[in-house]
Design an enzyme around this catalytic site. Structure first.
Site, short mmCIF file in Angstrom:
data_model
loop_
_atom_site.label_atom_id
_atom_site.label_comp_id
_atom_site.label_asym_id
_atom_site.label_seq_id
_atom_site.Cartn_x
_atom_site.Cartn_y
_atom_site.Cartn_z
N ASP A 22 6.14 -5.11 3.20
CA ASP A 22 5.03 -5.08 4.15
C ASP A 22 5.55 -4.82 5.57
O ASP A 22 4.79 -4.45 6.46
CB ASP A 22 4.30 -6.44 4.16
CG ASP A 22 2.95 -6.37 3.47
OD1 ASP A 22 2.42 -5.25 3.30
OD2 ASP A 22 2.43 -7.44 3.10
N GLN A 44 -0.03 -11.61 0.02
CA GLN A 44 -1.29 -11.12 0.60
C GLN A 44 -1.83 -12.10 1.64
O GLN A 44 -1.92 -13.30 1.37
CB GLN A 44 -2.32 -10.89 -0.53
CG GLN A 44 -3.63 -10.32 -0.06
CD GLN A 44 -3.52 -8.91 0.52
OE1 GLN A 44 -2.79 -8.06 0.01
NE2 GLN A 44 -4.24 -8.64 1.59
N LYS A 83 -3.81 -2.09 -4.48
CA LYS A 83 -2.36 -1.90 -4.36
C LYS A 83 -1.71 -1.80 -5.73
O LYS A 83 -0.85 -0.95 -5.97
CB LYS A 83 -1.74 -3.05 -3.54
CG LYS A 83 -2.13 -2.99 -2.06
CD LYS A 83 -1.76 -4.27 -1.30
CE LYS A 83 -2.30 -4.23 0.12
NZ LYS A 83 -2.06 -5.47 0.87
#
Ligand code: NAD
Length: 295
Positions: free
Chosen positions: A121, A98, A54
């Site tokens: 997200d 995460q 990412k």
């Protein structure tokens, strides 16, 4: 029939080029670069791999990113206090924690701590709720990426029977919601999970089959009908002593038998994974531009 490949890696490349051009235009008009803050807890090797993919993608498209690594002994309070600092930092556009988190931390309450306007997200209940009711929101990256594949390859969902295997908050549930919305995708949608009895009874009837179960080879050729479109979201590490790393990545579908019957199929790797990363880039740019939640 032998399936054609849905080349997610290629579609993701095109998307990233678009984001990169948009970031350039954004900064050329006097704005600072978009900035993503990643928070990584513990030393799960899979999580470290995802985070580096990412942040590498951020660099490529011109988004600034920073990764804060916290020990897996971090307390729930310390983690949430850290998130609140980034919520209050005007120079941070997007915040990503995460997953998975260590056992002692409830992931949902951590996600709820993130300012929904920075939730790139798309996991915050505010974004999920707005998505469910068809309002502008950050859509979860993996489902949003799958729709990019559908768009690119002109795969129609209207009136089709879509079967979603897996019902997690981050993939299966939001994907099923997006598929079933009468005003958007217009598919008739079945959701299966680990308590589903006789999985084949459902998968065999799918025009579009999406699998996100985390179970290598769960879906075999005998479980699908001729011509089905298959999206394999699963990313599983299976032991392979032929490989330098000692493992290889495989999906939730048994590729050889399923691809003999499918019309289209995503490979693993190179299917959905790269699109998830590309959609994160897109969401971070939208956050920087305040496109979803104007101030
Ligand atoms: P999860 O463990 O949170 O959820 C798995 C879901 O699958 C659950 O709803 C469970 O009930 C269901 N399930 C498990 N075994 C099943 C079975 N035998 N039959 C029917 N349903 C079953 O997982 P997740 O976070 O949704 O991820 C699923 C998979 O997708 C994993 O392999 C993960 O690595 C992968 N993933 C890939 C991407 C990507 O970008 N390609 C993104 C997220 C997750």
């Amino acid at each position: 029939m032998s399936a054609s490949i849905l080349d997610g890696k290629m579609v993701a490349g095109l998307l990233r080029e678009n984001v990169s051009r948009d970031v350039k235009r954004w900064t050329e008009t006097g704005n600072r670069k978009p900035r993503l803050q990643v928070i990584l807890v513990g030393d799960n090797p899979g999580s470290h791999t995802y985070v580096s993919a990412k942040t590498k993608a951020c660099l490529e498209v011109g988004i600034d990113s920073d990764t804060l690594i916290l020990p897996d002994t971090v307390s729930d309070k310390e983690l949430k206090d850290t998130i609140r600092q980034f919520n209050n930092d005007d120079a941070t556009d997007g915040i990503l924690v995460q997953l998975p988190l260590p056992q002692h931390i409830d992931p949902m309450s951590v996600i709820e701590t993130i300012d929904h306007r920075k939730d790139v997200d798309g996991f915050h209940p505010m974004n999920i709720g707005r998505m469910t009711t068809g309002q502008p929101c950050f859509r979860p990256c993996t489902p949003a990426g799958i729709f990019e594949i559908f768009n690119y390859y002109s795969i129609q969902t209207k009136g089709k029977h879509a079967v979603m295997v897996g019902a997690s908050n981050i993939v299966g549930s939001p994907m099923a919601i997006l598929l079933s919305r009468e005003n958007d995708s217009k598919a008739t949608t079945t959701i299966c999970h680990k308590y589903t009895r006789d999985l084949t009874r459902h998968t065999i009837d799918a025009d579009i089959l999406i699998v996100a179960a985390g179970s290598p080879g769960l879906i075999t050729g005998q479980m699908v009908k001729e011509g089905v479109v298959v999206i394999d979201v699963g990313i599983n590490r299976v032991a392979d002593n032929q490989s330098e790393k000692g493992y290889r990545l495989t999906g939730d579908c048994e590729f050889d038998s399923v691809s003999k019957k499918a019309s289209w199929i995503t490979p693993v790797p190179g299917g959905v994974g790269p699109l998830t990363v590309a959609m994160l880039m897109k969401n971070t740019l939208l956050a920087a531009k305040k496109s979803i939640y104007p101030v």
